[in-house]
Design an enzyme around this catalytic site. Structure first.
Site, PDB file in Angstrom:
ATOM      1  N   CYS A 195     -12.766 -30.181 -38.194  1.00  0.00           N
ATOM      2  CA  CYS A 195     -13.276 -30.697 -36.914  1.00  0.00           C
ATOM      3  C   CYS A 195     -14.710 -30.211 -36.670  1.00  0.00           C
ATOM      4  O   CYS A 195     -15.057 -29.056 -36.944  1.00  0.00           O
ATOM      5  CB  CYS A 195     -12.368 -30.251 -35.774  1.00  0.00           C
ATOM      6  SG  CYS A 195     -12.865 -30.939 -34.179  1.00  0.00           S
ATOM      7  N   CYS A 252     -14.584 -24.900 -30.853  1.00  0.00           N
ATOM      8  CA  CYS A 252     -13.633 -24.231 -29.944  1.00  0.00           C
ATOM      9  C   CYS A 252     -13.204 -22.899 -30.567  1.00  0.00           C
ATOM     10  O   CYS A 252     -12.639 -22.868 -31.672  1.00  0.00           O
ATOM     11  CB  CYS A 252     -12.431 -25.135 -29.688  1.00  0.00           C
ATOM     12  SG  CYS A 252     -12.905 -26.819 -29.222  1.00  0.00           S
ATOM     13  N   CYS A 270      -9.721 -22.172 -32.228  1.00  0.00           N
ATOM     14  CA  CYS A 270      -9.060 -23.214 -33.027  1.00  0.00           C
ATOM     15  C   CYS A 270      -9.184 -23.003 -34.531  1.00  0.00           C
ATOM     16  O   CYS A 270     -10.284 -22.825 -35.072  1.00  0.00           O
ATOM     17  CB  CYS A 270      -9.616 -24.583 -32.658  1.00  0.00           C
ATOM     18  SG  CYS A 270      -8.676 -25.918 -33.436  1.00  0.00           S
ATOM     19  N   CYS A 309       4.614 -35.898 -30.245  1.00  0.00           N
ATOM     20  CA  CYS A 309       3.189 -35.711 -29.943  1.00  0.00           C
ATOM     21  C   CYS A 309       2.396 -35.620 -31.244  1.00  0.00           C
ATOM     22  O   CYS A 309       2.670 -34.757 -32.081  1.00  0.00           O
ATOM     23  CB  CYS A 309       2.975 -34.411 -29.183  1.00  0.00           C
ATOM     24  SG  CYS A 309       3.989 -34.264 -27.728  1.00  0.00           S
ATOM     25  N   CYS A 337       3.085 -39.436 -27.426  1.00  0.00           N
ATOM     26  CA  CYS A 337       1.928 -38.698 -26.913  1.00  0.00           C
ATOM     27  C   CYS A 337       0.950 -38.531 -28.063  1.00  0.00           C
ATOM     28  O   CYS A 337       1.381 -38.301 -29.204  1.00  0.00           O
ATOM     29  CB  CYS A 337       2.377 -37.328 -26.400  1.00  0.00           C
ATOM     30  SG  CYS A 337       1.008 -36.305 -25.810  1.00  0.00           S
ATOM     31  N   ARG A 363       4.949 -26.805 -19.524  1.00  0.00           N
ATOM     32  CA  ARG A 363       5.432 -26.550 -20.892  1.00  0.00           C
ATOM     33  C   ARG A 363       5.006 -25.173 -21.395  1.00  0.00           C
ATOM     34  O   ARG A 363       3.815 -24.841 -21.436  1.00  0.00           O
ATOM     35  CB  ARG A 363       4.920 -27.623 -21.854  1.00  0.00           C
ATOM     36  CG  ARG A 363       5.510 -27.443 -23.263  1.00  0.00           C
ATOM     37  CD  ARG A 363       5.144 -28.566 -24.227  1.00  0.00           C
ATOM     38  NE  ARG A 363       5.415 -29.843 -23.648  1.00  0.00           N
ATOM     39  CZ  ARG A 363       4.553 -30.859 -23.621  1.00  0.00           C
ATOM     40  NH1 ARG A 363       3.373 -30.736 -24.172  1.00  0.00           N
ATOM     41  NH2 ARG A 363       4.870 -31.993 -23.061  1.00  0.00           N
TER      42      ARG A 363
HETATM   43  N1  SAM Z   1      -8.936 -32.135 -30.946  1.00  0.00           N
HETATM   44  C1  SAM Z   1      -8.179 -32.406 -29.809  1.00  0.00           C
HETATM   45  C2  SAM Z   1      -8.635 -31.658 -28.601  1.00  0.00           C
HETATM   46  O1  SAM Z   1      -9.352 -30.705 -28.731  1.00  0.00           O
HETATM   47  O2  SAM Z   1      -8.259 -32.060 -27.500  1.00  0.00           O
HETATM   48  C3  SAM Z   1      -6.692 -32.220 -29.980  1.00  0.00           C
HETATM   49  C4  SAM Z   1      -6.129 -31.045 -30.723  1.00  0.00           C
HETATM   50  S1  SAM Z   1      -6.352 -29.429 -29.999  1.00  0.00           S
HETATM   51  C5  SAM Z   1      -5.760 -28.464 -31.323  1.00  0.00           C
HETATM   52  C6  SAM Z   1      -5.125 -29.362 -28.710  1.00  0.00           C
HETATM   53  C7  SAM Z   1      -4.969 -28.102 -27.907  1.00  0.00           C
HETATM   54  O3  SAM Z   1      -4.255 -27.130 -28.646  1.00  0.00           O
HETATM   55  C8  SAM Z   1      -6.205 -27.362 -27.466  1.00  0.00           C
HETATM   56  O4  SAM Z   1      -6.818 -27.955 -26.351  1.00  0.00           O
HETATM   57  C9  SAM Z   1      -5.639 -26.002 -27.119  1.00  0.00           C
HETATM   58  O5  SAM Z   1      -5.221 -25.958 -25.781  1.00  0.00           O
HETATM   59  C10 SAM Z   1      -4.439 -25.878 -28.047  1.00  0.00           C
HETATM   60  N2  SAM Z   1      -4.683 -24.860 -29.096  1.00  0.00           N
HETATM   61  C11 SAM Z   1      -5.377 -25.046 -30.234  1.00  0.00           C
HETATM   62  N3  SAM Z   1      -5.433 -23.912 -30.957  1.00  0.00           N
HETATM   63  C12 SAM Z   1      -4.764 -22.971 -30.253  1.00  0.00           C
HETATM   64  C13 SAM Z   1      -4.490 -21.594 -30.459  1.00  0.00           C
HETATM   65  N4  SAM Z   1      -4.940 -20.948 -31.535  1.00  0.00           N
HETATM   66  N5  SAM Z   1      -3.767 -20.927 -29.549  1.00  0.00           N
HETATM   67  C14 SAM Z   1      -3.323 -21.576 -28.455  1.00  0.00           C
HETATM   68  N6  SAM Z   1      -3.559 -22.875 -28.186  1.00  0.00           N
HETATM   69  C15 SAM Z   1      -4.275 -23.570 -29.068  1.00  0.00           C
HETATM   70 FE1  SF4 Z   2     -11.556 -29.703 -32.781  1.00  0.00          FE
HETATM   71 FE2  SF4 Z   2      -9.804 -27.734 -32.473  1.00  0.00          FE
HETATM   72 FE3  SF4 Z   2     -11.689 -28.127 -30.635  1.00  0.00          FE
HETATM   73 FE4  SF4 Z   2      -9.681 -29.934 -30.886  1.00  0.00          FE
HETATM   74  S1  SF4 Z   2      -9.480 -27.800 -30.251  1.00  0.00           S
HETATM   75  S2  SF4 Z   2     -11.878 -30.356 -30.655  1.00  0.00           S
HETATM   76  S3  SF4 Z   2      -9.340 -29.801 -33.110  1.00  0.00           S
HETATM   77  S4  SF4 Z   2     -12.030 -27.514 -32.790  1.00  0.00           S
END
Ligand code: SAM
Ligand code: SF4
Ligand code: DTB
Length: 331
Positions: A60, A64, A67, A104, A135, A267
């Protein structure tokens, strides 16, 4: 009245200070209030089961900090292409057989390109045809994309605000809080149900946790689903060495989400495996009534299905049967 129309009545103008006042309550008083609110709106022993599948993993463009799937962090996650529709349908069938009512599908995109959306629409159509709620979480949406998803049979779009506006800049720099709010508006305008929550344990202050809850509660209508994630510290991400959040502070956050969004499904999301049975039980008492069900989240682990079944049996919890099936007399 459907959930969406019902939630419209709930606009409350929550202030951050009013949420902070809830955080300051004695723990037992807070949990009693949350459980009382919960019982006024839901069966206290029913939990909605959603199963997650990563349909496009890794690589990606966004940064973030939590992530595992950002191309900018040195994690072990390998970049993969979009899954074949047949693979997705197979996973959805297994989820349904296991008792999930919602499926989802998550993609590690900043947002879908129009050409990416076609195969996703196909996935939505075919998963919906199995009788599951659908979802997707695909990142930011451009004008018209939410309508196309809705037309394919999508029920929910997940897009989290993740934290307070004040803390967001310390978590992500490649898109803004306003970008997130704009996508949520696209989703609402298309008539989709909203799944929107956040993460705690990223080093935010209590005021910033309260800021997240206030933002979520002030969405109008309030989100139908509110995932509260505990940070999963993934090696190679900037948050890998973050200090643990006190689990009781996590329980408080769940309780306050329940009080501030009485009609939403709250959730208990990522981090559940690390919380253990006792803390999970407190989260259910605090008003959590939905979980991710299945051995894997997107790239990290979740409790084994057998472990969840044992926990449900110990607590006398039962899976929620979804509204469409209740109406069709399958209850
Ligand atoms: N890329 C899309 C986005 O950012 O909306 C969808 C996927 S993203 C992985 C979805 C959500 O997963 C994030 O907004 C975050 O809240 C949660 N998430 C991702 N990595 C995480 C982590 N290491 N610990 C807890 N929640 C996480
Ligand atoms: Fe990309 Fe992860 Fe951020 Fe979603 S949460 S936009 S997958 S870096
Ligand atoms: C949400 O709030 N949590 C889910 C779902 N929405 C997409 C994702 C959790 C991801 C946890 C880290 C991982 O498995 O990569």
């Amino acid at each position: 009245m459907n959930d969406l129309a019902d939630n419209t009545q709930l606009q409350q103008g929550r202030t951050v200070d009013s949420v902070l006042a809830l955080f300051a309550l004695p723990f037992n008083d807070l949990l009693f209030r949350a459980q009382t609110v919960h019982r006024a709106h839901f069966d206290p022993n029913a939990v909605q089961l959603s199963t997650l599948l990563s349909i496009k993993t890794g690589g990606c463009s966004e940064d973030c900090g939590y992530c595992s799937q950002s191309a900018r962090h040195g994690t072990d996650v390998e970049k993969e292409r979009l899954l074949d529709v047949a693979k997705v349908v197979e996973a959805a069938e297994a989820a349904k057989a296991g008792g999930a009512t919602r499926f989802c599908m998550g993609a590690a995109w900043r947002g879908p390109k129009d050409k990416d959306l076609e195969p996703v629409l196909d996935m939505v159509r075919q998963v919906k045809a199995l009788g599951l709620e659908t979802c997707v979480t695909l990142g930011m949406l451009k004008a018209g994309q939410a309508e196309r998803l809705k037309a394919a049979g999508l029920d929910y779009y997940n897009h989290n605000l993740d934290t307070s506006p004040e803390f967001y800049g310390q978590v992500v720099t490649t898109h803004s809080y306003q970008d997130r709010l704009d996508t949520l508006q696209e989703v609402r305008h298309a008539g989709l149900a909203v799944c929107c929550g956040g993460i705690v344990g990223m080093g935010e202050s209590r005021r910033e946790r309260a800021g997240l809850i206030a933002q979520l509660a002030n969405l109008s209508p309030q989100p139908e689903s509110v995932p509260i994630n505990m940070l999963v510290k993934v090696g190679g991400t900037p948050m890998q060495d973050e200090n643990d959040l006190d689990p009781l502070e996590f329980v408080r956050t769940i309780a306050i989400a329940r009080i501030a969004m009485p009609k939403s499904h709250v959730r208990l999301s990522a981090g559940r495996r690390e919380l253990g049975e006792g803390v999970q039980a407190l989260c259910f008492l605090a008003g959590a009534n939905s979980i991710f069900y299945g051995d894997k989240l997107l790239t990290t682990g979740n409790p084994e299905v057998e472990a969840d079944q044992r926990l449900f049996a110990k607590l006398g919890l039962k899976p929620e049967v979804h509204a469409e099936r209740r109406c069709a007399g399958h209850d």
